[in-house]
Design an enzyme around this catalytic site. Sequence first.
Site, PDB file in Angstrom:
ATOM      1  N   ASP A  25       0.839  -1.203   0.000  1.00 31.53           N
ATOM      2  CA  ASP A  25       0.000   0.000   0.000  1.00 31.53           C
ATOM      3  C   ASP A  25       0.877   1.258   0.000  1.00 31.53           C
ATOM      4  O   ASP A  25       0.361   2.381  -0.047  1.00 31.53           O
ATOM      5  CB  ASP A  25      -1.028  -0.005   1.141  1.00 31.53           C
ATOM      6  CG  ASP A  25      -0.411  -0.110   2.519  1.00 31.53           C
ATOM      7  OD1 ASP A  25       0.840  -0.183   2.619  1.00 31.53           O
ATOM      8  OD2 ASP A  25      -1.172  -0.112   3.509  1.00 31.53           O
ATOM      9  N   SER A  26       2.214   1.066  -0.011  1.00 31.66           N
ATOM     10  CA  SER A  26       3.127   2.186  -0.264  1.00 31.66           C
ATOM     11  C   SER A  26       2.853   2.783  -1.638  1.00 31.66           C
ATOM     12  O   SER A  26       3.355   3.861  -1.952  1.00 31.66           O
ATOM     13  CB  SER A  26       4.583   1.727  -0.169  1.00 31.66           C
ATOM     14  OG  SER A  26       4.799   0.561  -0.930  1.00 31.66           O
ATOM     15  N   GLU A 162       9.260  -4.329  10.543  1.00 32.13           N
ATOM     16  CA  GLU A 162       9.701  -3.022  10.015  1.00 32.13           C
ATOM     17  C   GLU A 162      10.261  -2.148  11.140  1.00 32.13           C
ATOM     18  O   GLU A 162       9.637  -2.030  12.209  1.00 32.13           O
ATOM     19  CB  GLU A 162       8.513  -2.321   9.330  1.00 32.13           C
ATOM     20  CG  GLU A 162       8.897  -0.968   8.731  1.00 32.13           C
ATOM     21  CD  GLU A 162       7.889  -0.421   7.724  1.00 32.13           C
ATOM     22  OE1 GLU A 162       6.884  -1.113   7.437  1.00 32.13           O
ATOM     23  OE2 GLU A 162       8.127   0.697   7.242  1.00 32.13           O
TER      24      GLU A 162
END
Length: 245
Positions: A25-26, A162
């Site tokens: 979704d970046s 992350e």
Amino acid sequence: MLTCYDATFAHVLDAAGVDVILIGDSLGMVCQGRRDTLPVSMDDMVYHTACVARGNQGAWLIADMPFGSYQGQRDDAITNAVRLIKAGAHMVKLEGGGWTADLVRALVERGIPVCGHLGFTPQSVHSLGGYRVQGRDEAGVNRLRAEASALAEAGADMLVFELMPAEVARSVTQGLPIPVIGIGAGSGVNGQVLVLHDMLNLTAGRMPRYVKDFTEGSANIQSAVRRYVEDVKEGRFPNDLVHGY
Ligand code: KIV
């Protein structure tokens, strides 16, 4: 693993030996010029997943479930995950810890493989107070360990970690029965992911510190991607001394 949003790049990545392609979704920032991933819709994800699937032959395709597509009713979340699989994804990724475990179990029971995403979770950027390294104190590390175990137990087949200290990612990964893919989480995990446009030095503005420009010294995009694959597999990337956002 690298992110990808269209058929042409999917073909390049697949041919260069990338094992896993993430339709992240970046794409909200990379393709749509937004500030964060929050406005990305299911229709956006389905569209880009179908584009990538058309360009890909052999890579494993993971599609992100966008913000709002799995936070509400469980049945809606299942319907949304099914849409991504019908568009060509092999697995869906969703962000968050223990609160997602029931949904992970429900998806896996219905034949939909799931990748979890822990540490810094971009869809929670506001509640996390910005792009911050996670797992920096004992409570944070314990929470991360418990959440990772809960997701593995619920049936997740893979996790993304992350933005966390390398030694934390390494230690939590060692206790897990499933592979962990890191971004800004050091080398002690089982694989790496970067945003494609970051590692090709196409991103405007400030680059996270953990990103490396693989176009430097590469003749073309395909060889830059191939070098990334080789450097990750040979343990030359990432460098644990370069961390943080
Ligand atoms: O959307 C994305 O690109 C991601 C990666 C940062 C892991 O989720």
